[in-house]
Design a protein around this motif. Structure first.
Motif, PDB file in Angstrom:
ATOM      1  N   ILE A   1       0.834  -1.199   0.000  1.00  0.00           N
ATOM      2  CA  ILE A   1       0.000   0.000   0.000  1.00  0.00           C
ATOM      3  C   ILE A   1       0.870   1.251   0.000  1.00  0.00           C
ATOM      4  O   ILE A   1       0.586   2.229  -0.706  1.00  0.00           O
ATOM      5  CB  ILE A   1      -0.952  -0.025   1.203  1.00  0.00           C
ATOM      6  N   ASP A   2       1.943   1.234   0.794  1.00  0.00           N
ATOM      7  CA  ASP A   2       2.856   2.384   0.819  1.00  0.00           C
ATOM      8  C   ASP A   2       3.529   2.582  -0.537  1.00  0.00           C
ATOM      9  O   ASP A   2       3.709   3.714  -1.002  1.00  0.00           O
ATOM     10  CB  ASP A   2       3.913   2.190   1.912  1.00  0.00           C
ATOM     11  N   ALA A   3       3.898   1.483  -1.182  1.00  0.00           N
ATOM     12  CA  ALA A   3       4.528   1.586  -2.498  1.00  0.00           C
ATOM     13  C   ALA A   3       3.559   2.167  -3.523  1.00  0.00           C
ATOM     14  O   ALA A   3       3.947   2.987  -4.371  1.00  0.00           O
ATOM     15  CB  ALA A   3       5.015   0.211  -2.953  1.00  0.00           C
ATOM     16  N   ALA A   4       2.292   1.764  -3.424  1.00  0.00           N
ATOM     17  CA  ALA A   4       1.293   2.321  -4.340  1.00  0.00           C
ATOM     18  C   ALA A   4       1.097   3.807  -4.091  1.00  0.00           C
ATOM     19  O   ALA A   4       0.937   4.594  -5.033  1.00  0.00           O
ATOM     20  CB  ALA A   4      -0.035   1.572  -4.177  1.00  0.00           C
ATOM     21  N   ALA A   5       1.119   4.224  -2.803  1.00  0.00           N
ATOM     22  CA  ALA A   5       0.964   5.641  -2.482  1.00  0.00           C
ATOM     23  C   ALA A   5       2.155   6.458  -2.994  1.00  0.00           C
ATOM     24  O   ALA A   5       1.990   7.581  -3.491  1.00  0.00           O
ATOM     25  CB  ALA A   5       0.816   5.814  -0.973  1.00  0.00           C
TER      26      ALA A   5
END
Length: 313
Positions: free
Chosen positions: A187-191
């Motif tokens: 999720i952090d990578a997508a953000a």
């Protein structure tokens, strides 16, 4: 040169068996086989009798005194009569439409609600979660539900078959727990890549949660396919009845099905080659076919869909 090999247990038949586990005994294997055969028989024999009775002639049903266990003459007359009966075919189309639309609506609501509740920084997610859980233990009852649905214009409408049962809190909790186990690094990578919440849900969370979404979708589909109580409450017009309501009225209650050549007392008039029981079992068989067709494609997801998280963070 002497080659030393480890001692082998001559009684060990499965090399993948752990060292601490004893090899199975003949009595244990036989007992397991007997139990499995009994379970299969308990499930298969009633289904066999339903299908066979729907294919049996009048003489075979009369000779068996009801449900047929041993075939004695096969005929498809009951199915021909069903497929030429406008009420049954229309109710089948209604059930398929309610199941497809209802499942889509329920899945959209469940996924969006579960994703919002799984994000710990979402607004008021804890009070909303407690409010949803409270509805699992307290409800207004049938009369308040009927009054609310009628006041909102749902009486004598197909939406009364979908919206009152569109949300299952249990399914929301299962999907929420699955979403919560999605690796935070993903999720952090997508953000970091600039993805918003909608893109994160569609491209990251859902692809890693196919097992749970397949299982929950099957739960919803089976629920919509088998529902008849809402039709009993909100659909007075039999032309709008789903197939399960037709079964309830013309099979369980024994009423005469329009166009079946049967009078109100359940007796045939004229020359008939099929009995009311064969028609009833044919309708029941018709309701089993969609579930039997869909289940093999979803059953492999059951174990990991409900019990295991998608990606452990």
């Amino acid at each position: 040169m002497t080659v030393v090999t480890p001692l082998a247990d001559p009684n060990r038949r499965n090399r993948n068996r752990p060292n601490w586990e004893e090899p199975p005994t003949a009595a244990g294997q036989t007992g397991k086989g007997v139990v499995l055969l009994v379970v299969v028989a308990v499930v298969a024999i009633p289904l066999w009798m339903v299908v066979l009775t729907s294919l049996s002639t009048q003489s075979a049903v009369n000779e068996a005194g009801g449900m047929v266990l041993v075939p004695d003459g096969i005929t498809f007359a009951a199915y021909r009569q069903i497929f030429t009966n406008q009420l049954v075919m229309h109710s089948l189309a209604v059930s398929l439409g309610i199941t497809i639309v209802g499942t889509l609506v329920s899945m959209v609501v469940t996924i969006l609600c579960a994703y919002g509740l799984s994000r710990h920084n979402s607004w008021a997610h804890r009070p909303i979660l407690l409010l949803l859980v409270a509805t699992m233990f307290f409800s207004g009852g049938i009369i308040p539900t009927f009054l609310v649905v009628s006041a909102l214009g749902g009486y004598d409408s197909y939406w009364s078959m979908i919206l009152p049962t569109a949300v299952s809190v249990f399914n929301i909790l299962v999907v929420r727990a699955f979403f919560s186990n999605t690796a935070q690094d993903l999720i952090d990578a997508a953000a970091i890549d600039g993805a918003g919440e909608w893109r994160t849900l569609w491209s990251v969370v859902l692809p890693t949660s196919r097992a749970v979404t397949a299982v929950v979708a099957l739960f919803y589909a089976v629920g919509y396919w088998n529902t008849f109580f809402n039709a009993l409450l909100f659909l007075p017009d039999n032309q709008k009845w789903p197939l399960q309501m037709v079964i309830y009225t013309y099979t369980l209650q024994g009423n005469a099905m329009p166009g079946s050549g049967q009078n109100t007392t359940g007796q045939y008039f004229g020359t008939q080659e099929i009995t009311p029981l064969a028609i009833q079992m044919a309708v029941v068989t018709l309701t089993l076919i969609p579930i039997l067709l869909v289940y093999p494609f979803v059953q492999r997801h059951f174990t990991k869909g409900v019990l295991v998280g998608a990606i452990k963070g």
